[in-house]
Design an enzyme around this catalytic site. Structure first.
Site, PDB file in Angstrom:
ATOM      1  N   GLY A   1       0.757  -1.247   0.000  1.00  0.00           N
ATOM      2  CA  GLY A   1       0.000   0.000   0.000  1.00  0.00           C
ATOM      3  C   GLY A   1       0.784   1.292   0.000  1.00  0.00           C
ATOM      4  O   GLY A   1       0.209   2.358  -0.276  1.00  0.00           O
TER       5      GLY A   1
ATOM      6  N   GLU B   1       4.019  -6.608   2.130  1.00  0.00           N
ATOM      7  CA  GLU B   1       3.725  -7.047   0.767  1.00  0.00           C
ATOM      8  C   GLU B   1       3.697  -5.895  -0.240  1.00  0.00           C
ATOM      9  O   GLU B   1       2.675  -5.654  -0.884  1.00  0.00           O
ATOM     10  CB  GLU B   1       2.323  -7.655   0.794  1.00  0.00           C
ATOM     11  CG  GLU B   1       2.209  -9.035   0.303  1.00  0.00           C
ATOM     12  CD  GLU B   1       0.869  -9.609   0.699  1.00  0.00           C
ATOM     13  OE1 GLU B   1       0.820 -10.802   0.968  1.00  0.00           O
ATOM     14  OE2 GLU B   1      -0.138  -8.862   0.749  1.00  0.00           O
ATOM     15  N   PRO B   2       4.773  -5.158  -0.395  1.00  0.00           N
ATOM     16  CA  PRO B   2       4.738  -4.007  -1.298  1.00  0.00           C
ATOM     17  C   PRO B   2       4.759  -4.402  -2.771  1.00  0.00           C
ATOM     18  O   PRO B   2       5.397  -5.388  -3.144  1.00  0.00           O
ATOM     19  CB  PRO B   2       6.037  -3.271  -0.954  1.00  0.00           C
ATOM     20  CG  PRO B   2       6.961  -4.343  -0.485  1.00  0.00           C
ATOM     21  CD  PRO B   2       6.095  -5.357   0.218  1.00  0.00           C
ATOM     22  N   GLY B   3       4.062  -3.653  -3.577  1.00  0.00           N
ATOM     23  CA  GLY B   3       4.108  -3.844  -5.025  1.00  0.00           C
ATOM     24  C   GLY B   3       4.579  -2.559  -5.679  1.00  0.00           C
ATOM     25  O   GLY B   3       5.719  -2.422  -6.115  1.00  0.00           O
TER      26      GLY B   3
ATOM     27  N   ARG C   1      -4.638   3.270 -16.284  1.00  0.00           N
ATOM     28  CA  ARG C   1      -4.824   3.868 -14.956  1.00  0.00           C
ATOM     29  C   ARG C   1      -5.458   5.263 -14.980  1.00  0.00           C
ATOM     30  O   ARG C   1      -6.306   5.555 -14.125  1.00  0.00           O
ATOM     31  CB  ARG C   1      -3.507   3.874 -14.165  1.00  0.00           C
ATOM     32  CG  ARG C   1      -2.933   2.463 -13.956  1.00  0.00           C
ATOM     33  CD  ARG C   1      -1.796   2.434 -12.945  1.00  0.00           C
ATOM     34  NE  ARG C   1      -2.264   2.758 -11.620  1.00  0.00           N
ATOM     35  CZ  ARG C   1      -2.099   3.927 -11.028  1.00  0.00           C
ATOM     36  NH1 ARG C   1      -1.448   4.900 -11.638  1.00  0.00           N
ATOM     37  NH2 ARG C   1      -2.577   4.137  -9.831  1.00  0.00           N
TER      38      ARG C   1
ATOM     39  N   TYR D   1      -8.659   5.213 -12.674  1.00  0.00           N
ATOM     40  CA  TYR D   1      -8.534   5.779 -11.311  1.00  0.00           C
ATOM     41  C   TYR D   1      -8.245   7.279 -11.326  1.00  0.00           C
ATOM     42  O   TYR D   1      -7.786   7.818 -10.319  1.00  0.00           O
ATOM     43  CB  TYR D   1      -7.377   5.112 -10.544  1.00  0.00           C
ATOM     44  CG  TYR D   1      -7.249   3.626 -10.691  1.00  0.00           C
ATOM     45  CD1 TYR D   1      -8.206   2.771 -10.162  1.00  0.00           C
ATOM     46  CD2 TYR D   1      -6.143   3.080 -11.333  1.00  0.00           C
ATOM     47  CE1 TYR D   1      -8.063   1.401 -10.287  1.00  0.00           C
ATOM     48  CE2 TYR D   1      -6.000   1.705 -11.460  1.00  0.00           C
ATOM     49  CZ  TYR D   1      -6.965   0.870 -10.934  1.00  0.00           C
ATOM     50  OH  TYR D   1      -6.814  -0.483 -11.058  1.00  0.00           O
TER      51      TYR D   1
ATOM     52  N   CYS E   1      -9.710   4.353 -29.746  1.00  0.00           N
ATOM     53  CA  CYS E   1     -11.016   4.920 -30.047  1.00  0.00           C
ATOM     54  C   CYS E   1     -11.739   5.212 -28.745  1.00  0.00           C
ATOM     55  O   CYS E   1     -12.791   4.627 -28.430  1.00  0.00           O
ATOM     56  CB  CYS E   1     -11.806   3.950 -30.910  1.00  0.00           C
ATOM     57  SG  CYS E   1     -10.912   3.554 -32.394  1.00  0.00           S
ATOM     58  N   GLU E   2     -11.145   6.028 -27.974  1.00  0.00           N
ATOM     59  CA  GLU E   2     -11.619   6.435 -26.643  1.00  0.00           C
ATOM     60  C   GLU E   2     -10.956   7.781 -26.392  1.00  0.00           C
ATOM     61  O   GLU E   2      -9.928   8.075 -26.988  1.00  0.00           O
ATOM     62  CB  GLU E   2     -11.071   5.501 -25.540  1.00  0.00           C
ATOM     63  CG  GLU E   2     -11.481   4.080 -25.599  1.00  0.00           C
ATOM     64  CD  GLU E   2     -12.857   3.827 -25.051  1.00  0.00           C
ATOM     65  OE1 GLU E   2     -13.356   4.647 -24.255  1.00  0.00           O
ATOM     66  OE2 GLU E   2     -13.430   2.803 -25.431  1.00  0.00           O
TER      67      GLU E   2
END
Ligand code: LLP
Length: 441
Positions: free
Chosen positions: A247, A290-292, A335, A339, A366-367
Site C-alpha cells: 500500500g 507485501e509491497p508492489g 490507470r 482511477y 477509439c476512446e
C-alpha cells in the site's frame, strides 16, 4: 523529477540504466516499457534492511500483481524477496522462473479449483484464504490429495484508507476477506482449527493502495494484533504470522510526498511492537510486508513516439488546447481512465530543455484516452519521444489488446545494457487464439 539511475546525457537525451532512451526507442520500437534494474534492486534492499533492522523477524514479499515476468522473478529471488501471487497465471510465471515455491503466498478472493489444485500440487508456502467457502473447498481438496495446506486468513480490519475508492480495501464494505468486527473472522478460525486439511499459520490484511499517509496502516495493526490475542484467548492457538499487506504510495507528480521506506518501516514496526506488548500476545509473530507499487513504480518509464500535435481552438478561446497524440494509450496504461491517475512526462530527446508548453498527452485508441491533462513539457513536435514517468507498477501488468493494439515490449536496463524481458507482440500473436469454425470457413 528524475528517478533512480535517470540522467540527462550530453546529447540532451534522457538516459536510464546508462542507456540513451532515444536509442532504446529506435532499437526496440515504441511504445516501450523500460525498467531500471538497479532501482528495483535498491528498493528491495531498502525494504528488507529497513524492516529487518527494526524487527529481524520480518519477511518482505513482492506483490506480483504490480509487475510480474520471469526476469522479475529472478531479480526478486536474487534479492531475497518472497512473492505474492494472485492467480494461477502469476503462479505459473513464478514456476517457469524456478522461484522457490516455499516463498510464495497465494492470494485471491476466488481461487478456482484449478488454482487451488495448482497451489497444493506445487506446495506454495502459504495459501491466503479469503472466505469460509474457500476454506471448505481447500480442506476437502487437500484431504482428497493427501496434503495439508499452510494457510493464512485474509481479514477485513474495518479501516477506511485515504485513496481512490477503486483501490480501497480495508473498509468493512468490501468483497475482500473476512470481517473481524462482526465476529465472522473468529468463527472462520474456529472452523479452520477443525479442518484436518489445513494448518492455520497467520492472518493477513491489505487496507489499500497508493497511500500517501500511514494512518490506515497504523489503524489496522492494533486490530490485527488484538484479533490474534482474541484467537489465543478463545482457542489457545498462537497466530505465528501477521501480514499487513502493501500500500505504500509513490510520488507520481509534484506535491505528492509519500513516506520513505525507512519511515514506513519504523512507523509500522513501532506500532506493531507496541500492540504486541499492550495486548500481551504470548508470542512475537513474524511480520510480513507485501509491497508492489513502491518497489517497481518509480523504476519504470514508458517511451512513446509523438504522432500528431493537434492544436484545438474553440471559437471563443483560440489556442485552447494542444493535444500531443502518442502511439499507445489506454491499452498500455489504463490507470488514468480507471482511477483518474496522474503522471509526469518529459520529452526524452529534449530532456535538457525547459518545460515551457502545456499540452494534453493522449493515446491513439477509439476512446478519449488522455494519459496526462496539462503536462508541462518542452516544445514538442511529430517524431519526438515522450517519456512518461513512474509507469513501472500496474501498467504492463494491466495492459490489454484493446483495438487490437499489440502489447508493448519491456526492456530491462542496467549499467549501459538493455535486454528485452518481454517481447512485443506480433500481428500473428493477435490472432493466435482466434478460431474460425468450419461453418464460417
Ligand atoms: N497485497 C495485496 C493482498 C494486494 O491486494 C495488493 C494490491 C498488494 C499487496 C500491493 O499493494 P501496493 O503496494 O502495490 O499498493 N491496479 C491498482 C492497484 C490495485 C492494488 C491491488 N492490490 C492501481 O493501478 O492503482
Amino acid at each position: 523529477m528524475l528517478f533512480g539511475t535517470q540522467t540527462v546525457n550530453s546529447k540532451g537525451h534522457l538516459e536510464i540504466g546508462g542507456c540513451d532512451t532515444i536509442e532504446l526507442a529506435e532499437r526496440f520500437g515504441t511504445p516501450l516499457y523500460v525498467m531500471d534494474e538497479a532501482l528495483i534492486r535498491q528498493n528491495c534492499r531498502d525494504y528488507i534492511s529497513a524492516f529487518k533492522s527494526q524487527y529481524p523477524n520480518t519477511t518482505v514479499t513482492f506483490a506480483g500483481k504490480a509487475f510480474l515476468t520471469t526476469a522479475m522473478c529472478r531479480i526478486l529471488q536474487q534479492e531475497g524477496m518472497s512473492l505474492d501471487v494472485a492467480s494461477g497465471g502469476e503462479l505459473h510465471t513464478a514456476m517457469m522462473a524456478d522461484f522457490p515455491v516455499k516463498n510464495i503466498y497465494f492470494h485471491g478472493n476466488f481461487k478456482s479449483d484449478e488454482e487451488l489444485r495448482m497451489a497444493l500440487e506445487t506446495g506454495v508456502g502459504r495459501i491466503v484464504v479469503d472466505n469460509i467457502h474457500e476454506l471448505e473447498r481447500l480442506n476437502a481438496m487437500a484431504l482428497q490429495m493427501g496434503k495439508k495446506a499452510d494457510i493464512m486468513f485474509r481479514l477485513t480490519p474495518g479501516v477506511d484508507p485515504h485513496t481512490h475508492r477503486m483501490i480501497s480495501t480495508g473498509q468493512e464494505d468490501t468483497k475482500f476477506g473476512i470481517n473481524i468486527k462482526n465476529g465472522d473472522a473468529l468463527n472462520a478460525v474456529k472452523r479452520a482449527l477443525e479442518c484436518p486439511g489445513v494448518t492455520l499459520r497467520g492472518i493477513h490484511c491489505h487496507v489499500g493502495s497508493q497511500l500517501l499517509d500511514l494512518e490506515s496502516h497504523i489503524g489496522a495493526i492494533p486490530i490485527m494484533v488484538g484479533f490474534a490475542k482474541q484467537v489465543f484467548d478463545e482457542t489457545g492457538t498462537v497466530i505465528e504470522e501477521i501480514n499487513t499487506g502493501g500500500g505504500l504510495g509513490i510520488r507520481y507528480i509534484d506535491g505528492q510526498v509519500p513516506p520513505t521506506i525507512e519511515t514506513f518501516a519504523q512507523t509500522l514496526v513501532a506500532s506493531f511492537l507496541s500492540a504486541v506488548e499492550s495486548f500481551g500476545l504470548p508470542n512475537k509473530p513474524k511480520l510480513i510486508q507485501e509491497p508492489g507499487r513502491s518497489i517497481v513504480g518509480p523504476a519504470g518509464i514508458t517511451l512513446y513516439s509523438v504522432g500528431t500535435v493537434k492544436r484545438v481552438s474553440i471559437v471563443e478561446e483560440p489556442g485552447y488546447r494542444t493535444y500531443v497524440i502518442v502511439d499507445g494509450g489506454l491499452s498500455d496504461n489504463p490507470r488514468p481512465l480507471m482511477y483518474e491517475a496522474v503522471y509526469d512526462a518529459l520529452v526524452a530527446n529534449k530532456a535538457g530543455e525547459k518545460a515551457t508548453e502545456t499540452v494534453t498527452i493522449s493515446g491513439k485508441h477509439c476512446e478519449t484516452d488522455t494519459l496526462i491533462t496539462d503536462a508541462m513539457i518542452a516544445p514538442v513536435q511529430t517524431g519526438d519521444t515522450i517519456a512518461i514517468q513512474c509507469t513501472g507498477a500496474y501498467n504492463y501488468a494491466m495492459a490489454s489488446n484493446y483495438n487490437r493494439l499489440r502489447r508493448s515490449a519491456v526492456a530491462l536496463v542496467k549499467d549501459g545494457s538493455a535486454d528485452v524481458i518481454v517481447r512485443r507482440q506480433t500481428l500473428e500473436d493477435l490472432t493466435a487464439c482466434d478460431v474460425l469454425p468450419d461453418r464460417l470457413a
